[in-house]
Design a protein around this motif. Structure first.
Motif, PDB file in Angstrom:
ATOM      1  N   GLY A 288      50.499 -17.169  52.815  1.00  0.00           N
ATOM      2  CA  GLY A 288      49.995 -16.611  54.010  1.00  0.00           C
ATOM      3  C   GLY A 288      49.732 -14.932  53.967  1.00  0.00           C
ATOM      4  O   GLY A 288      48.927 -14.388  54.372  1.00  0.00           O
ATOM      5  N   HIS A 289      50.633 -14.625  53.320  1.00  0.00           N
ATOM      6  CA  HIS A 289      50.754 -13.000  52.919  1.00  0.00           C
ATOM      7  C   HIS A 289      50.226 -12.540  51.452  1.00  0.00           C
ATOM      8  O   HIS A 289      49.304 -11.484  51.347  1.00  0.00           O
ATOM      9  CB  HIS A 289      51.975 -12.466  53.386  1.00  0.00           C
ATOM     10  N   ALA A 290      50.991 -13.110  50.657  1.00  0.00           N
ATOM     11  CA  ALA A 290      50.510 -12.723  49.097  1.00  0.00           C
ATOM     12  C   ALA A 290      49.262 -13.372  48.815  1.00  0.00           C
ATOM     13  O   ALA A 290      49.054 -14.704  49.273  1.00  0.00           O
ATOM     14  CB  ALA A 290      51.659 -13.245  48.237  1.00  0.00           C
ATOM     15  N   PRO A 291      48.255 -12.924  48.038  1.00  0.00           N
ATOM     16  CA  PRO A 291      48.495 -11.852  47.259  1.00  0.00           C
ATOM     17  C   PRO A 291      47.896 -10.493  47.839  1.00  0.00           C
ATOM     18  O   PRO A 291      47.114  -9.465  47.253  1.00  0.00           O
ATOM     19  CB  PRO A 291      48.012 -11.904  45.995  1.00  0.00           C
ATOM     20  N   ALA A 292      47.660 -10.690  49.220  1.00  0.00           N
ATOM     21  CA  ALA A 292      46.988  -9.452  49.985  1.00  0.00           C
ATOM     22  C   ALA A 292      47.732  -7.905  49.482  1.00  0.00           C
ATOM     23  O   ALA A 292      49.083  -8.076  49.497  1.00  0.00           O
ATOM     24  CB  ALA A 292      46.869  -9.604  51.376  1.00  0.00           C
TER      25      ALA A 292
ATOM     26  N   ASP B 113      44.831   2.563  44.172  1.00  0.00           N
ATOM     27  CA  ASP B 113      45.608   2.742  45.280  1.00  0.00           C
ATOM     28  C   ASP B 113      46.213   1.367  45.868  1.00  0.00           C
ATOM     29  O   ASP B 113      46.840   1.532  46.986  1.00  0.00           O
ATOM     30  CB  ASP B 113      45.218   3.600  46.484  1.00  0.00           C
ATOM     31  N   GLN B 114      45.564   0.458  45.067  1.00  0.00           N
ATOM     32  CA  GLN B 114      46.241  -1.143  45.383  1.00  0.00           C
ATOM     33  C   GLN B 114      47.311  -1.665  44.942  1.00  0.00           C
ATOM     34  O   GLN B 114      47.460  -1.593  43.745  1.00  0.00           O
ATOM     35  CB  GLN B 114      44.845  -2.025  45.126  1.00  0.00           C
ATOM     36  N   ALA B 115      48.365  -1.911  45.540  1.00  0.00           N
ATOM     37  CA  ALA B 115      49.508  -2.506  45.168  1.00  0.00           C
ATOM     38  C   ALA B 115      49.713  -3.821  45.349  1.00  0.00           C
ATOM     39  O   ALA B 115      49.688  -4.302  46.498  1.00  0.00           O
ATOM     40  CB  ALA B 115      50.782  -1.744  45.696  1.00  0.00           C
ATOM     41  N   PHE B 116      49.612  -4.874  44.144  1.00  0.00           N
ATOM     42  CA  PHE B 116      49.645  -6.398  44.484  1.00  0.00           C
ATOM     43  C   PHE B 116      51.113  -6.623  44.488  1.00  0.00           C
ATOM     44  O   PHE B 116      51.585  -6.935  43.438  1.00  0.00           O
ATOM     45  CB  PHE B 116      48.571  -6.949  43.367  1.00  0.00           C
ATOM     46  N   VAL B 117      51.689  -6.786  45.549  1.00  0.00           N
ATOM     47  CA  VAL B 117      53.223  -7.288  45.511  1.00  0.00           C
ATOM     48  C   VAL B 117      53.126  -8.666  45.313  1.00  0.00           C
ATOM     49  O   VAL B 117      52.617  -9.540  46.163  1.00  0.00           O
ATOM     50  CB  VAL B 117      53.867  -6.652  46.676  1.00  0.00           C
ATOM     51  N   SER B 118      53.603  -9.376  44.689  1.00  0.00           N
ATOM     52  CA  SER B 118      53.792 -10.818  44.361  1.00  0.00           C
ATOM     53  C   SER B 118      54.534 -11.660  45.418  1.00  0.00           C
ATOM     54  O   SER B 118      55.310 -10.720  46.198  1.00  0.00           O
ATOM     55  CB  SER B 118      54.504 -11.096  42.881  1.00  0.00           C
ATOM     56  N   HIS B 119      54.203 -12.502  45.596  1.00  0.00           N
ATOM     57  CA  HIS B 119      55.018 -13.782  46.457  1.00  0.00           C
ATOM     58  C   HIS B 119      56.477 -13.604  45.874  1.00  0.00           C
ATOM     59  O   HIS B 119      56.800 -13.444  44.616  1.00  0.00           O
ATOM     60  CB  HIS B 119      54.241 -14.985  46.703  1.00  0.00           C
ATOM     61  N   HIS B 120      57.117 -14.133  46.725  1.00  0.00           N
ATOM     62  CA  HIS B 120      58.853 -14.193  46.624  1.00  0.00           C
ATOM     63  C   HIS B 120      58.838 -15.235  45.177  1.00  0.00           C
ATOM     64  O   HIS B 120      58.465 -16.385  45.235  1.00  0.00           O
ATOM     65  CB  HIS B 120      59.451 -14.923  47.913  1.00  0.00           C
TER      66      HIS B 120
END
Length: 776
Positions: free
Chosen positions: A397-401, A430-437
């Motif tokens: 629901g949050h990643a990979p936004a 400037d886009q940081a793609f924080v992975s899912h857990h």
């Protein structure tokens, strides 16, 4: 008089594929009387629109301000073209790979109201079809193999559309226009049921058999969006105990799924903000306060007054819970444990073959479907905290936004995060793609999953990093991954600086802040273990202004598992040889031979490194108060201490225990906090009040150090991060005191304050320092 025509080429970037953006553009173009076309490519959405200048301008405004619910418009660029004429506006075929791909993939989304109404309508052709979806809901990220987001690039490519579904898919006026997972019972995925114990009876379908097994006290593995869950009747203590034993999860709380908000409200107190979280398109697990005297959820969540609750987010969850309600015991609410299907510390199982190979020892049966999952993704975990929602696990629901950084990186980079609650972060501009857990990397399967997920994100977002960022800790698997990655430039970032930088990145703060970083473990540059730090600085550098008094950590990991050892250490630090065993239960319970062995271990500095960890201080206080002598899962003793403190309802006012605690910088006298704790007990304070007074004192001394830092450095912004700030009591007390003193307080909200947010902070620091290096 003939109106002058204007033609404009428009490029829209953001989450604009798989969310109904092209039919939205088509409808808006027709509404504004425009001709031209719209299409997808690997860069986003491309448009050419022609019409009266005022209509073209109004159309562009609508693209930004009225986008579909799941869309996120990050940028619109425009270029004037010579008018070409034309009679209609059309949707054209997607274009292939460009030199650089910049489009985004939407996170998975819970079933929308329209699809749910059809699912429950006996007259609808998709009645009770477990895979109903449209452009406003359903799987996205977990089924995406590549971009652009077209059916051929998803795991739905093996399900040819029937004539009726194709008609919907190709009709711009239909809400299923180019809904890539679109399907129906005639052409789409189907359920199956694998049970080692019984054969199906006449007319029994997979859902009926699954529901009956749950009602009979069995354990069911359920294939969802991003992996398999293990489910059982949450109101059946025997079933819950059996699940814990098989999964190897002795005491850690389990999440539950309930059919509707009314059932959730029968179990927990739910605020308006928490209701919005439960019903949001992300449908996270929401951590809620349990009602006293409600259905007993103690076996599900022992030692805590909270319960992780989620509503059904897939159509299959809805129909499974409906089937279960029809056969469950009438005196029980329909509440199912719904926890990730894995052995403890392994990543969630997501492939059918792995489920059938690994889960028979845990689950009695498996509810399967034949739509492949391409990328595993756990459930997100969120709670309401002082100041708003707090994400504790960022996943489905949050990643990979992506998160937008305060400063763009001059080169693509990969930040590798931490070892526990692992995530990584890929940065392009400037886009940081924080992975899912991903989980704890000590487990071999988790380390393999980490490496595969990095490669998938690199391919999906077209990032070829030339810089890799890692934690200082040399034995973290994430650090080893970075050092062995082959990426030429490597940058180390200190753990607690990364925690504070994650807050700076989230809130796009420029300049310097006072940072309070409180957690369990972080490798310090002085060779000690940090974890209770007051830092001053920003993305280009921090200094250590103050910290908790370092104490020995006997046996290192051994003490983390045994809080009684830390209780002994802190009592010795507070009282020396004057500690009175008769007045302190912990000391009374320790036989002389054990304390002698512990004294020898403490004296061995190689075996007992020094730590300033706030997390270990909480462990020690929990043990001193007799709450937890052993941790069965990370943070258990600290959770018990917070829960005890929350039972104290009367107002508590406490002064700092000594003037030394308020010194300008350097060590914070935490042994003085322990002496004050013992004095409270001797003065007749009950355990709950004593625990509460400890929280108040700690918040007071941390706020005092922030005031001292302001006097020295002239800063009035404070960033709070680290896993200890999952403690909402401490977070609230400290935030209130700081705000009363005129500070602006920032904390993590988009990424976790625990190590799950560390990769974002690492990335933000590296991006800023690389800008200075390459563009001085």
């Amino acid at each position: 008089m003939r109106t002058t025509l204007q033609r404009r080429r428009i490029r829209v970037r953001g989450i604009v594929q798989g969310v109904g953006f092209r039919p939205f553009v088509y409808q808006e173009a027709r509404r504004h009387r425009l001709t031209g076309f719209v299409g997808n490519d690997a860069d986003g959405v491309f448009i050419e629109a022609e019409g009266a200048p005022k209509d073209v301008s109004a159309f562009v405004t609508a693209l930004r301000d009225q986008a579909p619910p799941l869309a996120r418009v990050d940028g619109i660029t425009e270029q004037d073209l010579a008018p070409r004429g034309g009679e209609e506006f059309t949707i054209v075929a997607s274009r292939g790979h460009h030199e650089q791909r910049n489009t985004l993939i939407a996170p998975d989304s819970a079933i929308c109201a329209d699809c749910l109404a059809e699912l429950l309508d006996p007259a609808d052709r998709r009645h009770r079809y477990p895979f109903i979806n449209c452009t406003n809901c359903g799987p996205r990220f977990t089924i995406s193999r590549d971009i652009p987001y077209d059916r051929a690039n998803t795991t739905m490519s093996g399900f040819p559309l029937c004539a009726r579904c194709r008609a919907e898919y190709t009709d711009p006026a239909d809400r299923r226009f180019h809904a890539q997972p679109n399907a129906c019972p005639d052409c789409g995925p189907r359920l199956s049921f694998a049970d080692r114990r019984e054969q199906p009876g006449p007319g029994d379908g997979p859902l009926d058999r699954a529901a009956r097994l749950l009602a009979d006290g069995g354990i069911l593995a359920v294939k969802g969006l991003g992996g398999f869950h293990l489910a059982c009747d949450a109101t059946d203590p025997t079933a819950v105990a059996e699940l814990r034993q098989r999964k190897g999860r002795e005491a850690k709380p389990l999440a539950v799924m309930v059919p509707d908000l009314a059932t959730a409200e029968s179990l927990c107190a739910i605020s308006a903000e928490e209701r919005r979280l439960l019903e949001s398109p992300q449908r996270p697990i929401v951590l809620l306060r349990r009602h006293h005297g409600s259905t007993d959820m103690t076996p599900v969540a022992p030692d805590t007054g909270t319960l992780g609750v989620m509503l059904p987010y897939t159509p299959m969850h809805h129909v499974l819970l409906d089937a279960y309600r029809a056969v469950r015991p009438a005196d029980r609410p329909a509440v199912l444990v719904m926890t990730s299907a894995n052995a403890s510390d392994d990543p969630i199982v997501y492939r059918d073959e792995d489920a059938l190979a690994q889960l028979p020892g845990i689950a009695d049966a498996v509810l399967l479907h034949d739509r492949p999952i391409h990328m595993r993704c756990d459930d997100s975990l969120v709670r309401m905290a002082p100041g708003g929602p707090q994400v504790l696990r960022r996943a489905r629901g949050h990643a990979p936004a992506p998160v937008t950084l305060p400063e763009a990186s001059p080169v693509p980079l990969l930040a590798c995060g931490s070892n526990n609650k692992a995530t990584f972060c890929l940065v392009k501009d400037d886009q940081a793609f924080v992975s899912h857990h991903i989980g704890k990397l000590d487990a071999p399967r988790a380390a393999e999953s980490y490496a595969r997920t990095v490669e998938h994100y690199r391919r999906l977002f077209d990032v070829a990093p030339v810089v890799v960022v890692h934690d200082y800790h040399p034995r973290y698997r994430s650090t080893r991954y970075a050092l062995e990655s082959g990426i030429p430039v490597k940058i180390g970032v200190q753990h607690h600086e990364a925690h504070i930088a994650s807050v700076i990145a989230e809130h796009r703060i420029t300049g310097q802040v006072i940072g309070v970083a409180a957690d369990g473990t972080g490798h310090g540059p002085d060779g000690t273990i940090w974890g209770g730090e007051v830092l001053v600085g920003g993305l280009r550098g921090f200094s250590r202004f103050a910290h908790l008094t370092p104490v020995p950590l006997p046996g290192a990991r051994q003490a983390v598992r045994r809080p009684w050892m830390l209780g002994y250490v802190y009592l010795r630090a507070a009282f020396g040889d004057d500690a009175d065993p008769a007045a302190l239960p912990l000391l009374r319970e320790l036989p002389p031979e054990r304390t002698a062995a512990l004294d020898r271990l403490i004296a061995d500095r190689a075996a007992s490194p020094l730590t300033s960890s706030a997390g270990r201080l909480f462990d020690a206080v929990s043990a001193i108060l007799g709450l937890r002598h052993h941790n069965q899962y990370e943070g258990q003793a600290a959770v018990a201490l917070e829960e005890l403190a929350l039972r104290h309802r009367a107002p508590t006012r406490a002064l700092p225990p000594t003037d030394g605690v308020l010194a300008e910088g350097g060590p914070i006298d935490t042994p003085a906090l322990v002496r004050a704790l013992v004095e409270d007990l001797r003065a007749g304070c009950g355990p709950a009040e004593t625990a509460h007074r400890f929280h108040v004192r700690l918040a007071t001394v941390l706020a005092a150090r922030c005031r001292a830092a302001r006097r020295r450095h002239g800063l009035d912004r404070v960033a709070l991060s680290g896993g200890v700030f999952q403690n909402t009591l401490l977070l609230g007390l400290l935030t209130t005191e700081l705000q009363a003193d005129g500070f602006t307080v920032y904390r993590n909200a988009v990424v976790p304050c625990n190590d799950g947010g560390l990769s974002l902070g690492q990335a933000a620091i590296a991006a800023a320092r690389l800008r200075d290096l390459l563009h001085p």
